[in-house]
Design a protein around this motif. Structure first.
Motif, PDB file in Angstrom:
ATOM      1  N   GLY A  60      15.483 -49.961 -31.811  1.00 27.86           N
ATOM      2  CA  GLY A  60      16.651 -50.738 -31.356  1.00 27.86           C
ATOM      3  C   GLY A  60      17.882 -49.854 -31.244  1.00 27.86           C
ATOM      4  O   GLY A  60      18.659 -49.959 -30.285  1.00 27.86           O
ATOM      5  N   ILE A  61      18.059 -48.970 -32.225  1.00 32.32           N
ATOM      6  CA  ILE A  61      19.200 -48.042 -32.208  1.00 32.32           C
ATOM      7  C   ILE A  61      19.111 -47.151 -30.966  1.00 32.32           C
ATOM      8  O   ILE A  61      20.083 -46.957 -30.228  1.00 32.32           O
ATOM      9  N   LYS A  62      17.899 -46.640 -30.720  1.00 31.40           N
ATOM     10  CA  LYS A  62      17.700 -45.725 -29.589  1.00 31.40           C
ATOM     11  C   LYS A  62      17.967 -46.462 -28.268  1.00 31.40           C
ATOM     12  O   LYS A  62      18.670 -45.956 -27.389  1.00 31.40           O
ATOM     13  N   ALA A  63      17.433 -47.690 -28.184  1.00 33.07           N
ATOM     14  CA  ALA A  63      17.572 -48.446 -26.931  1.00 33.07           C
ATOM     15  C   ALA A  63      19.038 -48.765 -26.640  1.00 33.07           C
ATOM     16  O   ALA A  63      19.453 -48.812 -25.482  1.00 33.07           O
ATOM     17  N   ALA A  64      19.835 -48.990 -27.690  1.00 30.18           N
ATOM     18  CA  ALA A  64      21.237 -49.336 -27.480  1.00 30.18           C
ATOM     19  C   ALA A  64      22.037 -48.137 -26.979  1.00 30.18           C
ATOM     20  O   ALA A  64      23.067 -48.293 -26.314  1.00 30.18           O
ATOM     21  N   GLY A  65      21.564 -46.927 -27.312  1.00 28.21           N
ATOM     22  CA  GLY A  65      22.164 -45.713 -26.745  1.00 28.21           C
ATOM     23  C   GLY A  65      23.565 -45.370 -27.228  1.00 28.21           C
ATOM     24  O   GLY A  65      24.285 -44.634 -26.574  1.00 28.21           O
ATOM     25  N   LYS A  66      23.964 -45.908 -28.372  1.00 35.61           N
ATOM     26  CA  LYS A  66      25.293 -45.566 -28.932  1.00 35.61           C
ATOM     27  C   LYS A  66      25.242 -44.214 -29.601  1.00 35.61           C
ATOM     28  O   LYS A  66      24.226 -43.870 -30.218  1.00 35.61           O
ATOM     29  N   PRO A  67      26.348 -43.441 -29.572  1.00 40.01           N
ATOM     30  CA  PRO A  67      26.332 -42.179 -30.317  1.00 40.01           C
ATOM     31  C   PRO A  67      26.091 -42.434 -31.805  1.00 40.01           C
ATOM     32  O   PRO A  67      26.590 -43.423 -32.354  1.00 40.01           O
ATOM     33  N   ARG A  68      25.341 -41.548 -32.443  1.00 40.61           N
ATOM     34  CA  ARG A  68      25.042 -41.692 -33.878  1.00 40.61           C
ATOM     35  C   ARG A  68      26.315 -41.824 -34.698  1.00 40.61           C
ATOM     36  O   ARG A  68      26.359 -42.586 -35.676  1.00 40.61           O
ATOM     37  N   SER A  69      27.355 -41.092 -34.281  1.00 40.24           N
ATOM     38  CA  SER A  69      28.586 -41.081 -35.084  1.00 40.24           C
ATOM     39  C   SER A  69      29.289 -42.447 -35.061  1.00 40.24           C
ATOM     40  O   SER A  69      30.159 -42.707 -35.883  1.00 40.24           O
ATOM     41  N   ASP A  70      28.916 -43.321 -34.113  1.00 37.03           N
ATOM     42  CA  ASP A  70      29.536 -44.654 -34.057  1.00 37.03           C
ATOM     43  C   ASP A  70      28.804 -45.655 -34.949  1.00 37.03           C
ATOM     44  O   ASP A  70      29.248 -46.799 -35.076  1.00 37.03           O
ATOM     45  N   LEU A  71      27.667 -45.252 -35.496  1.00 46.12           N
ATOM     46  CA  LEU A  71      26.835 -46.203 -36.245  1.00 46.12           C
ATOM     47  C   LEU A  71      26.841 -45.912 -37.740  1.00 46.12           C
ATOM     48  O   LEU A  71      27.011 -44.751 -38.157  1.00 46.12           O
ATOM     49  N   TYR A  72      26.634 -46.954 -38.520  1.00 42.70           N
ATOM     50  CA  TYR A  72      26.522 -46.838 -39.981  1.00 42.70           C
ATOM     51  C   TYR A  72      25.176 -47.459 -40.351  1.00 42.70           C
ATOM     52  O   TYR A  72      24.980 -48.669 -40.245  1.00 42.70           O
ATOM     53  N   VAL A  73      24.228 -46.606 -40.736  1.00 41.95           N
ATOM     54  CA  VAL A  73      22.851 -47.080 -40.931  1.00 41.95           C
ATOM     55  C   VAL A  73      22.474 -46.982 -42.416  1.00 41.95           C
ATOM     56  O   VAL A  73      22.660 -45.936 -43.054  1.00 41.95           O
ATOM     57  N   VAL A  74      21.942 -48.085 -42.917  1.00 41.97           N
ATOM     58  CA  VAL A  74      21.595 -48.185 -44.341  1.00 41.97           C
ATOM     59  C   VAL A  74      20.086 -48.377 -44.468  1.00 41.97           C
ATOM     60  O   VAL A  74      19.483 -49.120 -43.692  1.00 41.97           O
TER      61      VAL A  74
END
Ligand code: NDP
Length: 272
Positions: A60-74
């Motif tokens: 899902g993260i990959k499909a959304a295509g947002k830069p990693r730095s914009d995400l907070y993953v737990v």
């Protein structure tokens, strides 16, 4: 829409609304739900090894295509994992997620067999290696925190707990203890339980979810919820624009919750 953040005791900033991949999504492919959430503006994603769906969270993260730095993953350490296996389990999670690091790695539940201190040391080691930018715990009582804090080199940043008015009386001492002993921030799950899990649901013209989330935020915790519905995700993200509840309103909710104790998760851990 940018979501406000809370600063943790290690200086990192956490977006105050997260979409999780447990409960309704437990054991299920969550790729579409996560893609939808990210496209709606969610940046904080709450997974766990025990949910059995980290690979689809990664998809899902990959499909959304947002830069990693914009995400907070737990993600969270699977209950029962031995200290010696903490690093390999996190590396396995990272492979499934398709990430080089998680922003936050939590011990999902306290082990009460005398090993929690060494598990925490293994958490500190993956933190030092940069595989987890922050480390914390979940479902820890005051006694569970006391079992690790005296010898901790890194104070947990977060304690993720069930938080809503029906458990607040029981939970408040844990929130307070964490705040006063190293500035541990609480994250809340099950926050909508009074609406969706209590026997009698109440429906009101205002959005009850926003009121419950506002109550949680004003208690100083952040919100981990789940939704597969675009309209609800957007409603939740709007919570930061809802005016603060007044002290009287918070007290009224506290009083209503205190009339009956109802915990919906982890009864075996908390014993109530
Ligand atoms: P909430 O209590 O916020 O409930 C969210 C659920 O409520 C979703 O399934 C949503 O479904 C549903 N919902 C929302 N509004 C309504 C409504 N009006 N009527 C009926 N259903 C509604 O959070 P969760 O309990 O789901 O937990 C959130 C996350 O917290 C989990 O995914 C997990 O990541 C984490 N968690 C952590 C635990 C731990 O031990 N650390 C334990 C439990 C959860 P819909 O898709 O229809 O919007």
């Amino acid at each position: 829409m940018s979501v406000p953040t809370i600063k943790l005791n290690d200086g990192s900033e956490v977006p105050v609304i997260a979409i999780g991949t447990g409960t309704a999504l437990f054991g299920r492919d969550c790729a579409n739900a996560i893609q939808l959430a990210i496209e709606c503006g969610v940046t904080h994603l709450d997974g766990a090894q025990a949910y059995g769906n980290e690979a689809s969270l990664g998809a899902g993260i990959k499909a959304a295509g947002k830069p990693r730095s914009d995400l907070y993953v737990v993600t969270k350490l699977k209950p029962g994992t031995k200290a010696a296996d903490v690093k390999s389990s996190l590396v396995d999670s990272l492979n499934k997620l398709g990430l080089d690091f998680v922003d936050l790695f939590l011990i999902h539940t306290p082990s009460r067999d005398g090993t929690v201190q060494e598990i925490w040391q293994a958490m500190e080691a993956v933190h030092a290696e940069g595989l987890a930018k922050s480390i914390g715990v979940s479902n820890f009582t005051v006694d569970d925190l006391k079992a690790i804090l005296p010898r901790a080199k890194v104070i947990p940043s977060v304690n993720q707990l069930e938080i809503h008015p029906y458990v607040w009386k029981a939970v408040e001492p844990i929130v307070k203890y964490g705040r006063e002993n190293g500035g541990i921030t609480c994250s809340s799950f099950g926050g909508l339980s009074p609406l969706i899990r209590a026997p009698r649901r109440t429906r009101r013209p205002v959005t009850p979810a926003q009121v419950l989330f506002k109550w949680i935020l004003q208690k100083g915790a952040f919100v981990v919820t789940t939704s597969s519905k675009e309209a609800r995700i957007k409603e939740y993200l709007e919570v930061s624009h809802v005016p603060d509840l007044t002290a009287e309103e918070i007290q009224a909710i506290d009083n209503a919750g205190a009339k009956q104790h109802k915990r919906f998760f982890g009864k075996q851990i908390f014993g109530d």
